[in-house]
Design a protein around this motif. Structure first.
Motif, PDB file in Angstrom:
ATOM      1  N   GLY A  90      25.405  34.237 -18.813  1.00  0.00           N
ATOM      2  CA  GLY A  90      26.753  35.002 -19.654  1.00  0.00           C
ATOM      3  C   GLY A  90      28.066  34.130 -18.776  1.00  0.00           C
ATOM      4  O   GLY A  90      28.143  33.317 -18.614  1.00  0.00           O
ATOM      5  N   ASP A  92      31.035  33.423 -16.604  1.00  0.00           N
ATOM      6  CA  ASP A  92      31.357  33.504 -15.295  1.00  0.00           C
ATOM      7  C   ASP A  92      32.886  34.941 -14.922  1.00  0.00           C
ATOM      8  O   ASP A  92      32.601  35.532 -13.967  1.00  0.00           O
ATOM      9  N   GLU A  93      33.198  35.084 -16.188  1.00  0.00           N
ATOM     10  CA  GLU A  93      34.337  36.090 -16.016  1.00  0.00           C
ATOM     11  C   GLU A  93      33.990  37.426 -15.900  1.00  0.00           C
ATOM     12  O   GLU A  93      34.707  38.194 -15.671  1.00  0.00           O
ATOM     13  N   LYS A  94      32.420  37.883 -16.656  1.00  0.00           N
ATOM     14  CA  LYS A  94      32.051  38.818 -16.113  1.00  0.00           C
ATOM     15  C   LYS A  94      30.743  39.044 -15.024  1.00  0.00           C
ATOM     16  O   LYS A  94      30.200  40.267 -15.608  1.00  0.00           O
ATOM     17  N   GLU A  97      30.442  42.522 -13.394  1.00  0.00           N
ATOM     18  CA  GLU A  97      30.200  43.361 -14.079  1.00  0.00           C
ATOM     19  C   GLU A  97      28.584  43.604 -14.362  1.00  0.00           C
ATOM     20  O   GLU A  97      28.154  44.461 -14.281  1.00  0.00           O
ATOM     21  N   ARG A  98      27.931  42.072 -14.157  1.00  0.00           N
ATOM     22  CA  ARG A  98      26.789  42.517 -14.327  1.00  0.00           C
ATOM     23  C   ARG A  98      26.225  42.732 -13.140  1.00  0.00           C
ATOM     24  O   ARG A  98      25.226  43.106 -13.046  1.00  0.00           O
ATOM     25  N   ARG A 101      26.242  46.400 -12.367  1.00  0.00           N
ATOM     26  CA  ARG A 101      25.045  47.002 -13.939  1.00  0.00           C
ATOM     27  C   ARG A 101      23.624  46.643 -12.966  1.00  0.00           C
ATOM     28  O   ARG A 101      23.099  47.462 -13.541  1.00  0.00           O
ATOM     29  N   LYS A 189      33.576  49.797 -14.262  1.00  0.00           N
ATOM     30  CA  LYS A 189      34.846  49.553 -14.344  1.00  0.00           C
ATOM     31  C   LYS A 189      35.693  49.897 -13.188  1.00  0.00           C
ATOM     32  O   LYS A 189      36.492  49.392 -13.436  1.00  0.00           O
ATOM     33  N   ALA A 192      33.827  46.786 -10.957  1.00  0.00           N
ATOM     34  CA  ALA A 192      33.170  45.285 -10.691  1.00  0.00           C
ATOM     35  C   ALA A 192      34.891  44.139 -10.988  1.00  0.00           C
ATOM     36  O   ALA A 192      34.258  43.547 -10.525  1.00  0.00           O
ATOM     37  N   GLN A 196      34.873  40.736  -9.123  1.00  0.00           N
ATOM     38  CA  GLN A 196      34.863  39.729  -9.399  1.00  0.00           C
ATOM     39  C   GLN A 196      36.279  38.661  -9.244  1.00  0.00           C
ATOM     40  O   GLN A 196      35.665  37.274  -9.030  1.00  0.00           O
TER      41      GLN A 196
END
Length: 204
Positions: A90, A92-94, A97-98, A101, A189, A192, A196
Motif C-alpha cells: 500500500g 508509504d504514507e499509510k 495505519e496498516r 490495524r 486514528k 497511527a 507515521q
C-alpha cells in the motif's frame, strides 16, 4: 546410557511419524535454543539437531527460522514474512495505519494472551528480551524502515517498537481503560499519525 536412550526415543518416534510429532519436537527445541542463544545465535541446524530431526523439516513446517520463531516463542497466528508483505502493501504514507490495524487484528481475536505472556517473560528473563529485540527490530521493523529508505533507520525502528509494544502492554497486560476496550478505528486514528512520523517524518 539408559537415560540417553530414553531421551532420544521420543525424537526418533517423532521423526518416523514425519507429522505432528516432528512439528511439536521442533517447537519445543526452538523455545529452548532461542532463549539459550538469542535470535541471531539460534540456527535452523542447531534447532533441528536439538529436536532430533532433519533441518529440512524446519522449512517444511514453518518456512524458515522466522516462521519457527513466530510460532514457538511469539505464538503468532501469521507468518512474519507474510506480515511484512502485508504491511508494505500500500501507499508509504499509510503504513502507520496498516501497522496499528494489523497489530490489533492479529492480537485482539486471541485476547492478546501470548503477547501478555511474552511481556511477562521479558521482565524476568534477559535472554528472552535479547531474542525479542533481534526478532522485532531486525526481522520486522528494520525491513520496513529499510523499504522506506528513511534516514536514522535504527532509531526509527526502535521508536516504532516503543509505540507498538507500549500499546500492547496497556491494552493486553495492565488493561488501562479506555484504551483496553477501545475499538480498532479509534486507536488507528489516535496512534497511527505518531507511527507515521516515526517512520517517514521529521524526528528532529
Amino acid at each position: 546410557m539408559n537415560a540417553s536412550s530414553h531421551q532420544t526415543e521420543p525424537k526418533r518416534r517423532g521423526r518416523r511419524a514425519g507429522g505432528e510429532d516432528t512439528k511439536a519436537a521442533l517447537l519445543a527445541a526452538a523455545r529452548e535454543v532461542f532463549v539459550e542463544r538469542g535470535y541471531e545465535g539460534a540456527t535452523v541446524r542447531s534447532i533441528a539437531a536439538r529436536a532430533g530431526v532433519d533441518a529440512a523439516m524446519v522449512n517444511h513446517w514453518f518456512g524458515g527460522k522466522e516462521g519457527l520463531f513466530a510460532k514457538a516463542v511469539l505464538q503468532l497466528p501469521i507468518d512474519p514474512n507474510a506480515l511484512v508483505e502485508r504491511l508494505l502493501d500500500g501507499p508509504d504514507e499509510k503504513i502507520g495505519e496498516r501497522i496499528v490495524r494489523t497489530f490489533l487484528t492479529v492480537w485482539d481475536p486471541i485476547g492478546g494472551g501470548p503477547f501478555a505472556a511474552m511481556v511477562r517473560s521479558v521482565t524476568s528473563h534477559e535472554q528472552v528480551a535479547d531474542v525479542l529485540r533481534g526478532f522485532f527490530v531486525q526481522t520486522l521493523l528494520k525491513r520496513i524502515v529499510g523499504h522506506l529508505d528513511s534516514p536514522d533507520g535504527d532509531l526509527r525502528a526502535t521508536l516504532v517498537a516503543s509505540q507498538i509494544i507500549g500499546m500492547g502492554m496497556v491494552r493486553y497486560v495492565v488493561r488501562f481503560e479506555p484504551l483496553a476496550s477501545a475499538d480498532a478505528d479509534t486507536l488507528v486514528k489516535a496512534i497511527a499519525p505518531n507511527l507515521q512520523r516515526y517512520l517517514t517524518g521529521d524526528i528532529g
